[in-house]
Motif scaffolding. Structure first.
Motif, PDB file in Angstrom:
ATOM      1  N   GLN A  19     -39.024 -10.655   1.656  1.00  0.00           N
ATOM      2  CA  GLN A  19     -39.895 -10.946   2.798  1.00  0.00           C
ATOM      3  C   GLN A  19     -40.865 -12.074   2.486  1.00  0.00           C
ATOM      4  O   GLN A  19     -41.218 -12.858   3.370  1.00  0.00           O
ATOM      5  CB  GLN A  19     -40.641  -9.677   3.241  1.00  0.00           C
ATOM      6  N   TYR A  22     -39.520 -15.486   3.292  1.00  0.00           N
ATOM      7  CA  TYR A  22     -39.439 -15.837   4.709  1.00  0.00           C
ATOM      8  C   TYR A  22     -40.817 -16.006   5.350  1.00  0.00           C
ATOM      9  O   TYR A  22     -41.067 -16.986   6.050  1.00  0.00           O
ATOM     10  CB  TYR A  22     -38.656 -14.766   5.473  1.00  0.00           C
ATOM     11  N   PHE A  67     -40.334  -5.231   6.355  1.00  0.00           N
ATOM     12  CA  PHE A  67     -39.951  -6.640   6.471  1.00  0.00           C
ATOM     13  C   PHE A  67     -38.884  -7.004   5.446  1.00  0.00           C
ATOM     14  O   PHE A  67     -37.982  -7.800   5.734  1.00  0.00           O
ATOM     15  CB  PHE A  67     -41.175  -7.539   6.285  1.00  0.00           C
ATOM     16  N   GLY A  68     -38.990  -6.440   4.253  1.00  0.00           N
ATOM     17  CA  GLY A  68     -37.991  -6.724   3.225  1.00  0.00           C
ATOM     18  C   GLY A  68     -36.602  -6.312   3.657  1.00  0.00           C
ATOM     19  O   GLY A  68     -35.628  -7.046   3.463  1.00  0.00           O
ATOM     20  N   TYR A  71     -35.259  -8.679   6.500  1.00  0.00           N
ATOM     21  CA  TYR A  71     -34.763  -9.979   6.065  1.00  0.00           C
ATOM     22  C   TYR A  71     -33.655  -9.879   5.028  1.00  0.00           C
ATOM     23  O   TYR A  71     -33.098 -10.898   4.629  1.00  0.00           O
ATOM     24  CB  TYR A  71     -35.921 -10.817   5.525  1.00  0.00           C
ATOM     25  N   CYS A 112     -49.635  -7.874  10.168  1.00  0.00           N
ATOM     26  CA  CYS A 112     -48.233  -7.547   9.882  1.00  0.00           C
ATOM     27  C   CYS A 112     -47.641  -6.652  10.969  1.00  0.00           C
ATOM     28  O   CYS A 112     -46.477  -6.819  11.363  1.00  0.00           O
ATOM     29  CB  CYS A 112     -48.123  -6.871   8.518  1.00  0.00           C
ATOM     30  N   TYR A 116     -44.326  -7.560  13.430  1.00  0.00           N
ATOM     31  CA  TYR A 116     -43.173  -6.666  13.582  1.00  0.00           C
ATOM     32  C   TYR A 116     -43.017  -6.249  15.044  1.00  0.00           C
ATOM     33  O   TYR A 116     -41.896  -6.157  15.559  1.00  0.00           O
ATOM     34  CB  TYR A 116     -43.323  -5.438  12.683  1.00  0.00           C
TER      35      TYR A 116
END
Length: 377
Positions: A19, A22, A67-68, A71, A112, A116
């Motif tokens: 993440q 990105y 997020f990890g 992505y 964050c 999302y």
């Protein structure tokens, strides 16, 4: 309430790195050493989840994992949401009430959550969370220069990085969704972090963040001067467009060499952070010329072709986030403009190729589970 089971420690570190490649460089909300510290606290069960800071630290870890996964997984079909959605829901469960005391960590977490939510297509919720985060930041005076105050140097650095990251996020989401920006540039006295882009010792994330923030500032100017409803004379409109184009040209000339991308290059490799920066740059150019499309239609076609060219190369290098909000937004707007141009202007082989590439990118993202792109097909 107990936190959900976490992946193995090393996998958590890999998800953080994914993440970070990105979005961690364009939004400096959580640096590697801070994440590892909080991850150890979670694994060692040393967080007091009855306290605000303990819940915020856990939220940060869960959001990073969300997020990890987003992505990392390029094919995902689920009615529940994109990859990492379970971690995101768990983070919301531990999110402190917004009436609790403001802090840098709280602002980072809300930012964050905002991003999302935007990925989920929940623009209403994203707008609410970014609004709360910005109000907290203003209440804490992050928009004001406090260099002369009795403040620790490291704390001052963190305040500036959080502020400018939040500033970029607010500008981008506000302009993309048609909402008003929260604060005007003339009300901000917090200086940009001073770095020499030619210095190889400057941290990569700092170099990327500064370039991205400068483009966000230009994007905000586009929103204020060109996208608001107040009518302008043709002369005034052209003057605004020219002034903004001069700013974009100046930015393009000053981009550090190690961040520079040539969309027409046939070789070389792309860095994910550099791709994000240049996609925002070309998006700014396209939005700037939108009000005078009839005058600059060919320039807009060239810009949109550049966006598709960069995204096609990035796709081949697996740098396109299947579930990413901005990736889908850039591909859709560029492809739509090229299709419109093809219906009103003589077709050209290069434009036809870009249209097909753009449609291919969108089809690939939709087939792999991007619900926002699917809804637009």
């Amino acid at each position: 309430m107990n936190p959900p089971p976490l992946p193995p420690f090393e996998l958590c570190k890999e998800l953080y790195n994914t993440q970070h490649a990105y979005i961690g460089t364009i939004f400096a909300f959580l640096q590697p050493e801070d994440f590892l510290q909080r991850l150890r606290l979670v694994y060692n069960q040393e967080l007091d989840l009855t306290q605000r800071d303990g819940r915020l630290y856990l939220c940060q870890v869960l959001l990073v994992l969300a997020f990890g996964q987003m992505y990392s997984i390029n094919r995902w079909t689920s009615p529940d949401g994109p990859p990492g959605f379970d971690y995101f829901k768990a983070a919301l469960d531990f999110l402190p009430d917004i009436h609790e005391r403001s802090s840098l960590r709280f602002i980072e977490v809300l930012a964050c959550v905002t991003y999302y939510m935007q990925t989920l297509g929940r623009q209403d919720a994203a707008s609410t969370y970014i609004g709360v985060a910005m109000r907290m930041a203003l209440f804490m005076g992050l928009h004001q220069d406090v260099a002369g105050d009795d403040m620790d140097v490291e704390e001052n650095r963190q305040r500036r990085e959080v502020w400018w990251s939040l500033y970029s996020l607010d500008r981008i989401l506000s302009i993309k969704s048609g909402n008003l920006i929260t604060i005007r540039d003339e009300d901000i006295t917090t200086p940009f972090p001073k770095v020499d882009p030619r210095n190889p010792n400057v941290p990569w994330y700092m170099l990327v963040m500064l370039q991205y923030t400068e483009l966000s500032r230009i994007l905000g100017k586009i929103g204020l001067e060109l996208c608001r409803r107040r009518p302008k004379s043709t002369t005034t409109l052209l003057a605004s467009v020219q002034d903004i184009m001069n700013s974009l040209s100046s930015w393009a000339r000053s981009v550090p060499e190690r961040l520079r991308i040539d969309p027409n290059s046939t070789g070389g490799d792309f860095d994910g952070a550099a791709v994000s920066v240049y996609l925002l740059f070309y998006s700014c150019v396209a939005m700037n010329t939108r009000p005078i499309l009839l005058y600059l239609v060919q320039q807009r076609i060239d810009v949109k072709t550049s966006i598709i060219t960069i995204m096609e190369k990035a796709r081949k290098l697996n740098l396109i986030a299947t579930s990413g909000y901005l990736d889908g937004e850039y591909a859709f707007s560029a492809t739509l403009l090229l299709i419109m141009a093809n219906t009103s202007l003589p077709n050209s082989p290069s434009t036809d190729l870009s249209v097909n590439q753009g449609l291919g990118i969108l089809a690939s993202m939709a087939e792999r589970g991007n619900s926002n792109v699917t809804a637009r097909r």
